[in-house]
Design a protein around this motif. Structure first.
Motif, short mmCIF file in Angstrom:
data_model
loop_
_atom_site.label_atom_id
_atom_site.label_comp_id
_atom_site.label_asym_id
_atom_site.label_seq_id
_atom_site.Cartn_x
_atom_site.Cartn_y
_atom_site.Cartn_z
N UNK A 581 0.83 -1.20 0.00
CA UNK A 581 0.00 0.00 0.00
C UNK A 581 0.87 1.25 0.00
N UNK A 582 2.01 1.17 0.69
CA UNK A 582 2.95 2.29 0.74
C UNK A 582 4.28 1.87 0.12
N UNK A 583 4.89 2.78 -0.62
CA UNK A 583 6.21 2.51 -1.16
C UNK A 583 7.23 2.56 -0.03
N UNK A 584 8.33 1.80 -0.15
CA UNK A 584 9.36 1.81 0.91
C UNK A 584 9.83 3.24 1.21
N UNK A 596 -3.05 5.66 -3.75
CA UNK A 596 -3.64 5.78 -2.41
C UNK A 596 -3.47 4.48 -1.63
N UNK A 597 -3.44 4.57 -0.30
CA UNK A 597 -3.28 3.38 0.52
C UNK A 597 -4.44 2.40 0.32
N UNK A 598 -5.62 2.91 0.05
CA UNK A 598 -6.80 2.04 -0.10
C UNK A 598 -7.13 1.79 -1.57
N UNK A 599 -6.11 1.83 -2.44
CA UNK A 599 -6.35 1.66 -3.88
C UNK A 599 -6.96 0.30 -4.17
N UNK A 600 -7.96 0.27 -5.06
CA UNK A 600 -8.60 -0.99 -5.47
C UNK A 600 -9.13 -0.86 -6.88
N UNK A 659 -4.23 -6.79 -6.52
CA UNK A 659 -3.93 -7.63 -7.69
C UNK A 659 -3.40 -9.00 -7.30
N UNK A 660 -2.47 -9.07 -6.37
CA UNK A 660 -1.74 -10.31 -6.09
C UNK A 660 -2.06 -10.93 -4.74
N UNK A 661 -2.96 -10.34 -3.97
CA UNK A 661 -3.20 -10.86 -2.62
C UNK A 661 -3.69 -12.29 -2.62
#
Length: 838
Positions: A581-584, A596-600, A659-661
């Protein structure tokens, strides 16, 4: 032409006096190039001869994380004899001690190997060694390194996952393995039945499944691969035939051969100075002879053709000796090292590298001898009556200069045409021309400075300066040849030192001690508890991880896409990828924006800048990745600049959430721990979670450093050939100047000089020349190393003063020793004999 041939034969009957350096220089240069070419050709032939054994079959289908479905398996079994191999990494633990070690685990079935044999010590059938014993424990074969690291012997037991195994023998050689320069651990070979009992095969574990086919004699491997691709276009496997057994090894061999050939060509170019000096010295002694022939009507073209034939014949002798020695290198390597060689060699006669080496030698002989031959052609008959042949200065003529330019152009063209990397070959040519121009100019500058320098009070220094700038001095040739040889050595030493420094400094002040892999999703809580149980753990990072293979770049299949060679590694096989959800935190977004953190929504991807540049794509373009057989096409949302040297956990391909969860996956973690608690952390995690693999950062970097050191030794040896050639040129110059030094020594003695005084003068001369060559080499070699590292390798450059000083000190000492050895004869001459002659 008959007259020229008679002249050449007559001169050859007079012996090889004066051509020792000529022959030695050509021999060394041609030997270096032909040895590298023959070894590389033998390695390629060996890989092709053993290609089926190296691949493990005629056709291989390779999958990551999962096995083929029943339809795919039935198709494979119907085409020929099938062997199934599983490869992964795991932690092995000594049953009777506390030692544990990451191993490269390989599990095989009863059909393995389809080609070749597994060498075991003590000798035993493979099936018997891996079978379950009377005690119900499966056997395993371990490399010597594993036994040494865990202090085990044949017959001892080792824990692997949930299973206990018995070491049934030492694994000496696998037919389907060449060399792994960067393997993370020694090999442990077990049966597939034993692998099942270990419990290591978990959903999402980093496992590679290889299915090898041995086809009937009438089947063509390429046809079978095409049928597999047509029947199962979405299988997601990687298909290879025996002709593509080990492309990375071939690429490595080609790259090493190219680089070593260029260093060998550098040695040959330095040797060209010896060729020029030898031819010039020989023809200088024939001036009165040539003038006499012209007085009786010999045309200049006959004289030119006769001596040219002599040079070509002697050049052919030197080159032939070099070809014979270079062509025998594969045979010697097999005889001396045998099974210890990292790649299979097929000794034989390989005409292409030998012909190339011979052409290099011929062109070098022509480039560096034509000028002297042209001057000899224009010697006037009046020289017989003037008596100062050494003082004449003649031009070889426009036609000869044109021939020299054409020969040099042919040399450059041959370098480019025979190089698999034309860009690198062009850089080498430009660098060689620049070096020749720089050294020629600086050599002339040194002579001018010596002439204009104030006369020192010390007699030995005054005589040394006078010797450097006097007419006929070998100073220019000595500085030129030694400078080029020392420059090659400085370049190699600096490049290797900087690469070693890069490895040493890769570990930052705060670096993770371990990477932990194959943590199952239901083991995350246990893993966190294990970390909490070790007091020295300061922090950790953890991410879900999968493996995927890039199949299309902005809609273009990777096979058809233009990919920069620097990032071609990214499209070879499967790569680690993740989602977040967040980049390093350490990531710098240079293009696009974060999601966004809640992107879907539709699949989004964050890509590193180096891959984007190498692929020629940008924000808004797409990348298609095959994940467990499913094609996922994602739009590039942003580009990141990643500093991999921090060793923070990061990924070149990072997906947005959504996508990959749902895909089978494991977790990877980095753990920061005090050095004193590293052993406790490793023991705690692997005891609680036997399926989790631990990679020690320091051990990996030490392995990389050892590999770089071995490669560096090879390049240093080749640069040493260039330096030896430079010393030969110096020896030739000193030998040609021997009569002048004897004359000077006699005069000095008559004037009251002692042997010590004369020796001091000669030593000062060679010391000054050596210092000049060393200073120039440090400057030019440092600039060249900077260009190679910063320009070609994108690696920061640091001038390693100690490395340069040590390299140049050795060269300076050898120069002084060789110079004094060459003048020792002059010190022992009695004045009376020479005074009577005068």
């Amino acid at each position: 032409m008959p007259q020229a041939w008679r002249l050449a034969r007559r001169e050859l009957r007079g012996g090889l006096h004066g051509f020792g350096v000529f022959l030695a220089c050509l021999f060394l240069g041609v030997f270096a190039i032909s040895a590298v070419g023959s070894f590389a050709a033998a390695a390629r032939s060996g890989l092709l001869t053993d290609a089926r054994a190296l691949l493990g079959g005629d056709v291989e289908a390779r999958l990551t994380h999962r096995e083929p479905d029943s339809a795919q398996l039935d198709f494979l079994e119907a085409r020929g004899r099938l062997s199934r191999v599983v490869e992964m990494r795991a932690m092995a633990r000594a049953a009777a001690a506390d030692g544990r070690l990451l191993v490269e685990l390989k599990a095989v079935d009863d059909a393995y190997p389809l080609y070749g044999e597994v060498d075991i010590a003590p000798p035993a059938p493979l099936a018997h060694a891996l079978d379950r014993g009377e005690d119900g424990i499966y056997g395993a074969l371990a490399e010597t390194a594993l036994l040494q690291r865990l202090d085990l012997q044949v017959g001892d037991r080792v824990h692997l996952g949930d299973a206990e195994l018995r070491i049934a023998g030492v694994l000496v050689r696998e037919p389907d393995r060449t060399f792994g320069a960067f393997t993370l651990g020694p090999r442990l070979l077990i049966s597939r039945s034993a692998l099942t009992e270990t419990g290591l095969l978990q959903p999402g574990s980093l496992v590679t499944y290889a299915y090898r086919l041995r086809l009937p004699a009438d089947e063509v491997a390429e046809d079978v691969r095409a049928e597999l691709q047509t029947a199962f276009p979405d299988a997601g496997w990687r298909l290879r035939t025996w002709r593509e057994a080990d492309p990375r090894v071939r690429d490595f061999i080609d790259r090493m051969a190219l680089n070593l050939t260029l260093v060998g060509l550098c040695a040959l170019l330095v040797g060209g100075l010896g060729v020029a000096g030898a031819v010039r010295g020989y023809l200088g002694g024939k001036v009165f002879h040539i003038a006499a022939m012209k007085c009786v009507g010999a045309p200049g073209r006959v004289i030119f053709a006769g001596y040219l034939l002599q040079i070509l014949i002697l050049g052919a002798v030197g080159a032939a000796a070099g070809l014979l020695a270079g062509g025998s290198v594969p045979w010697l390597a097999v005889h001396l090292f045998g099974e210890r060689l990292p790649v299979p060699l097929q000794p034989g006669f390989y005409p292409q590298p030998l012909l190339t080496s011979a052409l290099f030698g011929l062109l070098i002989a022509l480039v560096f001898s034509l000028k002297a031959l042209g001057v000899a052609r224009r010697v006037p008959p009046s020289v017989l009556f003037r008596g100062y042949a050494e003082t004449i200065r003649l031009s070889p003529g426009g036609g000869i200069w044109l021939a020299v330019v054409l020969s040099a152009a042919g040399l450059a063209l041959l370098t480019v045409l025979t190089s698999p990397d034309r860009r690198l070959a062009l850089w080498f040519i430009a660098g060689a021309l620049a070096c020749f121009a720089i050294f020629r100019g600086l050599s002339a500058l040194i002579i001018v400075l010596a002439r204009r320098a104030p006369r020192p009070a010390q007699p030995s220094l005054r005589l040394a300066l006078a010797n450097i700038h006097r007419r006929g001095s070998p100073a220019g040739s000595a500085v030129f040849s030694l400078g080029l040889g020392l420059t090659a050595l400085v370049i190699v030493a600096l490049v290797q030192a900087n690469l070693n420094r890069l490895v040493d400094e890769t570990v930052p002040d705060e670096a993770p001690a371990f990477f932990f892999m194959d943590i199952q999703s239901d083991q995350v809580a246990q893993f966190e508890e294990a970390l909490a149980a070790v007091p020295g753990v300061s922090r950790s990072e953890r991410h879900p991880t999968l493996r995927g293979r890039i199949t299309a770049i902005d809609g273009v299949p990777v096979e058809q896409a233009e990919v920069d060679p620097e990032v071609r590694w990214a499209v070879r096989g499967d790569r680690f990828l993740s989602y977040a959800a967040d980049l390093p935190e350490s990531t710098e977004v240079v293009a696009g924006s974060r999601w966004p953190r809640d992107y879907s929504g539709p699949p989004l991807l964050s890509l590193t800048t180096d891959l984007a540049e190498g692929f020629g794509i940008d924000v808004g373009d797409t990348l298609t990745v095959n994940v467990l057989g499913r094609e996922v096409t994602a739009e590039i949302a942003n580009l990141r600049r990643v500093d991999w040297s921090t060793l923070d956990l990061n990924f070149a391909l990072l997906f947005a959430p959504g996508t990959l969860e749902g895909a089978p996956q494991t977790h990877i973690a980095t753990v920061y721990v005090a050095p004193a608690d590293e052993a406790a952390l490793l023991r705690t995690v692997t005891d609680r979670l036997p399926n989790v693999s631990a990679i020690g950062i320091r051990e990996v970097l030490a392995n990389v450093a050892r590999t770089l050191e071995r490669i560096g030794l090879v390049f240093q040896a080749m640069a040493g050939v260039a330096l030896v050639t430079g010393f030969l040129v110096l020896a030739g110059a000193i030998s040609a100047d021997q009569h002048r030094r004897i004359h000077d020594a006699v005069i000095f003695k008559v004037c009251g000089a002692t042997r010590r005084d004369i020796l001091s003068a000669f030593a000062a001369e060679f010391l000054l020349l050596g210092l000049a060559a060393a200073a120039i080499s440090a400057l030019v070699g440092g600039l060249a190393a900077w260009g190679i590292l910063e320009g070609l390798m994108n690696t920061p450059f640091s001038l390693r003063g100690g490395t340069v000083l040590l390299t140049l000190s050795v060269g300076l000492a050898l120069t002084l020793a060789l110079g004094l050895a060459g003048t020792w004869k002059a010190l022992g001459q009695k004045p009376a004999a020479y005074l009577r002659e005068d």
